[in-house]
Design a protein around this motif. Structure first.
Motif: not given
Length: 185
Positions: A24-38, A157-163
């Protein structure tokens, strides 16, 4: 059950969330991290309690499907993660919104928590403090989900979309191992 046993059980059970959150983190879900964790933490806290109170009777029925369901979810996210690498940005954002919706996250968390239900069933026969068990599982679930999300985001962020392709392959691999087990030599 001693505290060390509960800690180890919490770590083992919550490890599914680490691999899933990495994807999920690799998909670019940053704005939803709190919701996911909760949501993951809430479900991981609740499901063992449900299992403890339902009892051992149903565990033999659900046991057949828990491993398969968890494996399918991991493999499905792995395939989706790889597929989404090649999607257009607008399509990707729409899909991520569905996955990270409250309903989507609850369904994913419930699927990943089937093993918690079985743990609750089996421990319901012995003398274990239900609240203590649920708290240990929820704590490690919260920690592993957070670590997985942040690690997946950082690597993307570091490796781009290959991650995303790499994360997808790892999720598929973990799903297969979850279902079939590790090969023994």
């Amino acid at each position: 059950m001693q505290t060390i046993d509960l800690i180890l059980l919490g770590i083992v059970i919550a490890s599914n969330n680490l691999s899933f959150a990495f994807g999920l983190g690799a998909l670019g879900t940053s704005k939803h991290h709190l919701r996911i964790v909760l949501i993951f933490t809430l479900v991981e806290f609740t499901i063992p309690l449900v299992g403890l109170f339902i009892g051992h009777f149903l565990s033999s029925y659900i046991d057949k499907y828990a491993s398969a369901l968890g494996s399918l979810i991991l493999i499905g996210l792995g395939i989706y993660t790889i597929y989404s690498t090649f999607k257009k940005k607008k399509e990707k954002e729409k899909s991520i919104e569905k996955i990270t919706s409250i309903k989507g996250l609850f369904l994913i968390a419930l699927g990943l928590s089937m093993d918690n239900l079985l743990v609750g069933f089996s421990l319901g026969l012995g003398e274990v403090n239900p609240l203590e068990l649920a708290l240990f599982i929820a704590f490690f679930s919260m920690a592993f989900t957070f670590i997985g999300l942040k690690t997946g985001k950082y690597i993307k962020i570091t490796l781009g979309k290959y991650v995303q392709v790499f994360a997808g392959i790892i999720l598929i691999f973990l799903g297969v191992i979850n279902y079939f087990g590790l090969p023994t030599g």
